[in-house]
Structure formats: structure tokens, C-alpha cells
Design a protein around this motif. Structure first.
Motif, PDB file in Angstrom:
ATOM      1  N   CYS A 166      44.648  15.073  31.417  1.00  0.00           N
ATOM      2  CA  CYS A 166      45.659  15.388  30.448  1.00  0.00           C
ATOM      3  C   CYS A 166      45.989  16.805  30.063  1.00  0.00           C
ATOM      4  CB  CYS A 166      45.074  14.607  29.074  1.00  0.00           C
ATOM      5  SG  CYS A 166      46.064  14.844  27.390  1.00  0.00           S
ATOM      6  N   THR A 167      47.206  17.107  30.448  1.00  0.00           N
ATOM      7  CA  THR A 167      48.065  18.222  30.204  1.00  0.00           C
ATOM      8  C   THR A 167      49.042  18.104  29.113  1.00  0.00           C
ATOM      9  OG1 THR A 167      47.344  19.292  32.453  1.00  0.00           O
ATOM     10  CG2 THR A 167      49.424  20.337  31.501  1.00  0.00           C
ATOM     11  N   MET A 168      48.786  18.546  27.908  1.00  0.00           N
ATOM     12  CA  MET A 168      49.820  18.119  26.869  1.00  0.00           C
ATOM     13  C   MET A 168      50.619  19.181  26.178  1.00  0.00           C
ATOM     14  SD  MET A 168      48.174  18.879  23.552  1.00  0.00           S
ATOM     15  CE  MET A 168      48.253  17.491  22.576  1.00  0.00           C
ATOM     16  N   LEU A 169      51.547  18.822  25.444  1.00  0.00           N
ATOM     17  CA  LEU A 169      52.249  19.874  24.746  1.00  0.00           C
ATOM     18  C   LEU A 169      52.954  19.250  23.533  1.00  0.00           C
ATOM     19  CD1 LEU A 169      55.604  21.110  26.472  1.00  0.00           C
ATOM     20  CD2 LEU A 169      54.130  19.041  27.478  1.00  0.00           C
ATOM     21  N   SER A 201      36.735  15.481  26.069  1.00  0.00           N
ATOM     22  CA  SER A 201      37.634  16.642  25.194  1.00  0.00           C
ATOM     23  C   SER A 201      38.889  16.906  25.949  1.00  0.00           C
ATOM     24  CB  SER A 201      36.606  17.963  24.981  1.00  0.00           C
ATOM     25  OG  SER A 201      36.280  18.373  26.354  1.00  0.00           O
ATOM     26  N   GLU A 202      38.913  16.458  27.176  1.00  0.00           N
ATOM     27  CA  GLU A 202      40.138  16.819  27.980  1.00  0.00           C
ATOM     28  C   GLU A 202      41.497  16.177  27.622  1.00  0.00           C
ATOM     29  OE1 GLU A 202      39.336  16.524  32.108  1.00  0.00           O
ATOM     30  OE2 GLU A 202      37.779  18.312  31.865  1.00  0.00           O
ATOM     31  N   TRP A 203      40.960  14.824  26.743  1.00  0.00           N
ATOM     32  CA  TRP A 203      41.948  14.035  26.484  1.00  0.00           C
ATOM     33  C   TRP A 203      42.819  14.223  25.204  1.00  0.00           C
ATOM     34  CZ3 TRP A 203      38.896   9.080  28.139  1.00  0.00           C
ATOM     35  CH2 TRP A 203      38.270   9.447  29.607  1.00  0.00           C
ATOM     36  N   TYR A 211      44.780   6.293  30.687  1.00  0.00           N
ATOM     37  CA  TYR A 211      43.601   6.717  31.179  1.00  0.00           C
ATOM     38  C   TYR A 211      43.124   7.990  29.884  1.00  0.00           C
ATOM     39  CZ  TYR A 211      43.376   4.189  35.503  1.00  0.00           C
ATOM     40  OH  TYR A 211      43.170   3.391  36.469  1.00  0.00           O
ATOM     41  N   LYS A 212      44.180   8.641  29.647  1.00  0.00           N
ATOM     42  CA  LYS A 212      44.063   9.889  28.725  1.00  0.00           C
ATOM     43  C   LYS A 212      44.415   9.612  27.437  1.00  0.00           C
ATOM     44  CE  LYS A 212      43.419  11.650  32.865  1.00  0.00           C
ATOM     45  NZ  LYS A 212      41.885  11.771  33.224  1.00  0.00           N
ATOM     46  N   ALA A 213      44.993   8.606  26.602  1.00  0.00           N
ATOM     47  CA  ALA A 213      45.659   8.469  25.337  1.00  0.00           C
ATOM     48  C   ALA A 213      44.921   7.176  24.791  1.00  0.00           C
ATOM     49  CB  ALA A 213      46.855   8.775  25.290  1.00  0.00           C
ATOM     50  N   ILE A 214      44.048   6.604  25.458  1.00  0.00           N
ATOM     51  CA  ILE A 214      43.454   5.284  24.756  1.00  0.00           C
ATOM     52  C   ILE A 214      44.387   4.441  24.306  1.00  0.00           C
ATOM     53  CG2 ILE A 214      41.752   4.576  23.135  1.00  0.00           C
ATOM     54  CD1 ILE A 214      40.900   7.535  22.259  1.00  0.00           C
ATOM     55  N   GLU A 271      46.395   9.140  10.386  1.00  0.00           N
ATOM     56  CA  GLU A 271      46.558   7.500  10.333  1.00  0.00           C
ATOM     57  C   GLU A 271      47.567   6.988  11.091  1.00  0.00           C
ATOM     58  OE1 GLU A 271      46.591   4.084   6.924  1.00  0.00           O
ATOM     59  OE2 GLU A 271      46.665   6.227   6.146  1.00  0.00           O
ATOM     60  N   SER A 272      48.607   7.671  11.223  1.00  0.00           N
ATOM     61  CA  SER A 272      49.984   7.233  11.880  1.00  0.00           C
ATOM     62  C   SER A 272      50.241   7.923  13.048  1.00  0.00           C
ATOM     63  CB  SER A 272      51.155   7.495  10.794  1.00  0.00           C
ATOM     64  OG  SER A 272      50.799   6.612   9.587  1.00  0.00           O
ATOM     65  N   ILE A 273      49.175   8.464  13.821  1.00  0.00           N
ATOM     66  CA  ILE A 273      49.647   9.466  14.874  1.00  0.00           C
ATOM     67  C   ILE A 273      50.316   8.614  15.951  1.00  0.00           C
ATOM     68  CG2 ILE A 273      47.108   9.127  15.830  1.00  0.00           C
ATOM     69  CD1 ILE A 273      47.732  11.938  17.056  1.00  0.00           C
ATOM     70  N   ALA A 274      49.758   7.367  16.071  1.00  0.00           N
ATOM     71  CA  ALA A 274      50.361   6.602  17.053  1.00  0.00           C
ATOM     72  C   ALA A 274      51.722   6.104  17.084  1.00  0.00           C
ATOM     73  CB  ALA A 274      49.435   5.044  17.402  1.00  0.00           C
ATOM     74  N   GLU A 275      52.225   5.800  15.657  1.00  0.00           N
ATOM     75  CA  GLU A 275      53.582   5.455  15.205  1.00  0.00           C
ATOM     76  C   GLU A 275      54.534   6.774  15.396  1.00  0.00           C
ATOM     77  OE1 GLU A 275      50.835   2.392  14.229  1.00  0.00           O
ATOM     78  OE2 GLU A 275      50.963   4.602  13.472  1.00  0.00           O
TER      79      GLU A 275
END
Length: 558
Positions: free
Chosen positions: A97-100, A159-161, A207-210, A231-235
């Protein structure tokens, strides 16, 4: 206009990006070009501001990714002599997971003058491990709540995800968390920059964000249990359609087409993970075939028809590798890295001098010398945990072990024992899948190692007692990415309607395969039992000496 059609695959690695231009009729790689990232891995201090980074940090500059498109894509078109109007599709693969964090327009927060001195505004590279505290809490709370997603990831979230990295931003830089409109995978960000449209690919999301195809992300209750602010991170921060690999994300915009030397309107596929793109690249589009992407580490990928729980797997994701199948992933966190460590740290000068006299590099010299030994002749066995254990134990605190050395042990014997140790590690993974109802009948290998080290591949065939087929391409992930670009374009435009059709025409493996040698298999069976005994003794808690040594070392450092 020529009747031949082409696609471009762009493979984003850790230090550089590579474009490959591929003939869609047969998968022939016409031209390739590498662009080293100008900023590379940022792990000590931020550019410009010079702000120092903590331990285990690894960042990147988003402009490095655009540089690859602006330099390597025109270079392969020019080198190939192909008419740009005959290029019909483009696909990319990426480390993950390479994220920004980005704003509402998709601009990285690190581009903003007032935020660029904050490390959390930058790209967190896959090997950024500074979110381990958050990962530990995610695992403890998920286990305590009996979350159904945990077994799908071998019992541990890394921890990489994505979630651990996002939570670290919230913990350490809440203002950056609040300013972020979304957290994006770099793969999805680059596709967004090319097309102006936004979609999340099912591979990185799964694979990286469940994320799960039927259940989506974990529940609001779970995120609230981690931290009420999550709580609302997914939305909110993770919102956006998740689509299968091979989906057309959009078309190349006028401005990016001009920068890349291609016509506007070319189909661009959604992003993919580098190792996973290699699976169709070697022609694997059905269950029973394990693909090993072999380099500094190994990623093991396998297709299945039912969701099974397998100890220590990194994940099982529907549509995660090939649409229509469950994609399983496992891995070894050090392989080529171990051989490199041995050569850099433990090989005596006389061996280097002998290699030089023979006109060989040191790896080729050691391989040749090690090939003279029969299995078991060195009297050595090793545990391949120089960088911890990814599968099946999922324990970064474990360390390497050599057993059986005497005053007459030679460096080539130790080298051979390390090759064997990594093969035993792969067999452990193969058996975990096979015994849990996900069959493994044959092995495929791609990447730098199988192309270079014949002894290694023979040992893997003997240890696993399975035939091994080797990718013909030196750029297998880029080839796979180009295939998905051809699928995004579709058959009506000269591409393909699905990845199975593309792989039939475009994937290639070498004619020569590695077959197990029965007398070697018999000896390795005995050695594997010894490896297994050591694996369980040191890895499953009977003797935690490796962890105690690390604790003593850490105490001495303070």
C-alpha cells in the motif's frame, strides 16, 4: 494506419518506474524504458524544508510518478517506431500500500506550500513501517471483537496497509487528516491524473484496505472502537467506487496525452498491484497454479473458487487478481535480500578474488561452487527469517538462524543453505494452502531471481516436489499491466474483452521448465523435517530467544 495494435504497461517500483510497449497480437515487448525517481525513497529528511523523519519512515514525491509517464512513455513510443494512434490501451501496476492524502480536486496535500513541511502530507511508501503501534491496536481490537475480516488476512493487519497509515496521520497530524478529502492509493491517484476520473481498484482495496466485495469495509462500530474520530472513515476518506481489475477507469485527457506523446482518448485501466499484475503476465488465469514473484522478497499468488481460511496468508480477495476468482496472497519478507546480505557482509575476500579471476560476479561464482554439492552434503540448515516472517507466522520480530557450521564450512556451502532455506519457506506456504483446500499443483516464477539463478530454481522444484515454469518476460508485471490496458480498450477497438483472452495470446513462459529430481526430493524431505522442527520451536513460542535477544539489544541501545 497499421492493423497491429499495441498497449503500454507502466510498472511503478520502489526506486524507479518502467514503461513497456507491447504488441497485442502476441505479447512481444517492442520497447521498454526506465525512469529513476528523482527524489527516490525519502527516509531521512523532507525535500526543501529538511524536516527530519523518524525511524521506519519511508515517503515519496508524487511528481516522481508523473515523471515516469512524461519520460518513459514517449521514449518507448519513439524507440518502437510505432504510430501513436495504434496504441489503444494503457495499464499501470504499483507497489502497495503506497498511499497519499489529497484535496477535493485530487491534488496531493504535500503540493500545498503551507503543508509541505509536514511529513504526513506526503506519499507513504509501501515500506513505511512507522504505523506499527496503530497496526498493533487494530489487531488487538479486531481480535477482541471477533471481527470476521481478521482471518481473511491470516489473523493480522499490517502496518504497511491503508487503515494503520491513515490512523497514524490522525494520531500525529490531525489537521492533515481533516484537510484530506480522501486517502488514495498511489495507483489510483496516477490513473486519476491521466483520466480525470476516480475509481478504486479491487486489488489494493481488498488486500490493503480491508475491503470485501460483499461486505464492504469494516463496520462503523469497529472504526469507532479504534478511535471515535475514525467512525466515518469508510464513507468519507475511503469513499469511491471499488471496481474489478481490467475495468476502464477513463480515457487519457488532452493535457496528459500531450505530455505523454499519445493521442487523447486512449483507454486507461484501473490500477493494479505490481506482483498481482504478474499473474496473467505468466498466463495464469485458473486455480491450482501458484505464481511466485521473486526478487528481494517473494509474493506468492494463487487463485481459488471458494473462500478458505489459511494460516498466515496476507489476504484473500474476490476479483483481487483475476476477475471471477478469489485471489490468495502469501509471502516471504526476505529472499534475494538474504543472498545480498550474505554477499555484502559474510563472504571472505578470497572468494571475491577467485570470482574476479574467473570473470564472474560473486553471486554467479557462489552459485557455480554451490552447485557442486549434493542435497544434504553441506550439513547445514537455516531459517530464512532475516527480515522476520510474513507467512505463515506473521511475525516481524523473528530473526535468521544458521545450524550445523564447523571449522571447515565454506561460504558456498552457507550460500547453498540460504537458497535452500528460502525454498523451505516457500514449501511451508504451499503446504498451508494445499492442506486447507486451496490446491497447488504447479509453480510459476517471474522476476529477477528466476532469470538469473538456475540452482535456486532447481532447489525450489526439488524441495516442493513440483514442476516450475519460468516467465519468458523480464518485465512480467508491466506485461500484465499492458494486458489489463488491452482489456480496458476492449475487443471492438483491437484489444480484448477479458483477461483470459488477453493472457491466451500475450502471456509467455519459457519452454524449459525445472522438474523435481527424485533422489533430491528424498533428501530434501529429511532436511525439510529438520527445518520444520526449528520453524515451530523458534517461531511458535517454545523458545522466544530471538525476541529476548532483540529486547536485550534494544535495551543496550538506550
Amino acid at each position: 494506419m497499421s492493423s497491429k495494435k499495441y498497449a503500454i504497461g507502466v510498472d511503478y517500483g520502489t526506486e524507479s518506474g518502467r514503461a513497456v510497449l507491447v504488441d497485442l497480437s502476441d505479447g512481444a515487448e517492442i520497447a521498454d524504458h526506465v525512469t529513476p525517481y528523482p527524489y527516490g525513497v525519502i527516509d531521512e529528511a523532507l525535500p526543501e524544508s529538511g524536516v527530519r523523519l523518524g525511524r521506519e519512515w519511508a515517503l515519496q514525491h508524487p511528481n516522481d510518478y508523473l515523471d515516469v509517464l512524461k519520460r518513459s512513455v514517449p521514449a518507448v513510443v519513439q524507440a518502437s517506431g510505432v504510430d501513436p494512434t495504434d496504441v489503444i490501451g494503457l495499464g499501470i501496476d504499483f507497489t502497495a500500500c503506497t498511499m497519499l492524502p489529497v484535496d477535493a480536486s485530487g491534488e496531493p496535500l504535500c503540493f500545498k506550500p503551507e503543508l509541505k513541511a509536514d511529513p504526513h502530507s506526503w506519499v507513504k511508501l509501501w515500506k513505511h513501517h512507522a504505523a506499527q503501534d496503530e497496526a498493533n491496536k487494530i489487531n488487538a481490537i479486531a481480535a477482541q471483537r471477533g471481527e470476521a475480516f481478521l482471518p481473511r488476512y491470516g489473523g493480522k493487519i499490517s502496518s504497511e496497509w491503508m487503515i494503520a497509515k491513515a490512523w497514524q496521520i490522525l494520531d500525529e497530524a490531525p489537521d492533515i487528516y481533516d484537510r484530506a478529502d480522501r486517502f488514495m492509493e498511489a495507483a489510483d491517484w496516477v490513473v486519476n491524473q491521466m483520466t480525470g476520473s476516480f475509481a478504486r481498484n479491487s486489488c489494493t482495496a481488498g488486500y490493503k484496505a480491508i475491503w470485501h466485495k460483499k461486505e464492504g469495509y469494516p463496520s462503523k462500530e469497529f472504526f469507532k472502537a479504534l478511535d471515535p474520530r475514525l467512525e466515518s472513515i469508510a464513507e468519507t476518506k475511503l469513499r469511491g467506487d471499488v471496481v474489478p481489475l481490467g475495468t476502464k477507469a477513463g480515457e487519457l485527457t488532452e493535457s496528459m496525452a500531450a505530455a505523454m506523446g499519445l493521442p487523447a482518448g486512449i483507454a486507461v485501466a484501473v490500477g493494479n498491484v505490481d506482483a498481482h499484475a504478474a499473474v496473467p503476465g505468466v498466463g495464469v488465469v485458473a486455480p491450482g497454479k501458484l505464481v511466485m514473484a521473486m526478487g528481494t522478497s517473494i509474493c506468492h499468488m494463487l487463485l481459488g473458487t471458494e473462500e478458505r481460511e489459511v494460516e498466515g496468508m496476507c489476504g484473500v480477495v474476490e476479483d483481487g487478481i483475476i476477475p471471477g476468482y478469489l485471489g490468495y496472497e502469501a509471502g516471504q519478507s526476505a529472499v534475494g535480500d538474504i543472498f545480498a546480505w550474505f554477499v555484502d557482509s559474510s563472504v571472505p575476500a578470497y572468494a571475491y578474488e577467485a570470482a574476479k579471476a574467473e570473470g564472474e560476479n560473486i553471486h554467479a561464482y557462489l552459485e557455480r561452487k554451490a552447485s557442486a554439492y549434493k542435497p544434504g552434503e553441506t550439513g547445514l540448515v537455516a531459517l530464512d527469517w532475516w527480515n522476520g516472517n510474513r507467512s505463515v507466522l506473521v511475525d516481524t520480530e523473528l530473526s535468521g538462524l544458521f545450524l550445523g557450521m564447523t571449522l571447515s564450512t565454506k561460504p558456498e556451502e552457507m550460500y547453498r543453505a540460504l537458497l535452500e532455506a528460502t525454498a523451505f519457506g516457500t514449501r511451508k506456504i504451499v503446504e498451508a494452502f494445499h492442506s486447507n483446500g486451496v490446491p497447488v499443483d504447479e509453480l510459476y516464477a517471474c522476476g529477477g531471481l528466476p532469470q538469473k539463478n538456475r540452482l535456486l530454481m532447481q532447489i525450489y522444484a526439488d524441495v516442493t516436489n513440483r514442476e516450475i515454469k519460468i516467465a519468458d518476460s523480464k518485465q512480467t508485471p508491466a506485461l500484465g499491466a499492458a494486458m489489463f490496458g488491452a482489456v480496458a480498450a476492449g475487443a471492438a477497438n483491437g484489444g480484448y474483452d477479458n483477461i483470459v483472452d488477453a493472457a491466451k495470446r500475450m502471456a509467455r513462459v519459457r519452454e524449459e521448465t525445472f522438474q523435481p529430481i527424485p533422489e533430491n526430493v528424498a533428501v530434501y524431505e529429511k532436511l525439510y523435517q529438520e527445518y520444520n522442527a526449528l520453524h515451530d520451536y523458534f517461531g511458535r513460542g517454545a523458545n522466544d530467544v530471538m525476541k529476548r535477544l532483540k529486547a536485550i539489544r534494544n535495551a543496550a541501545l538506550h
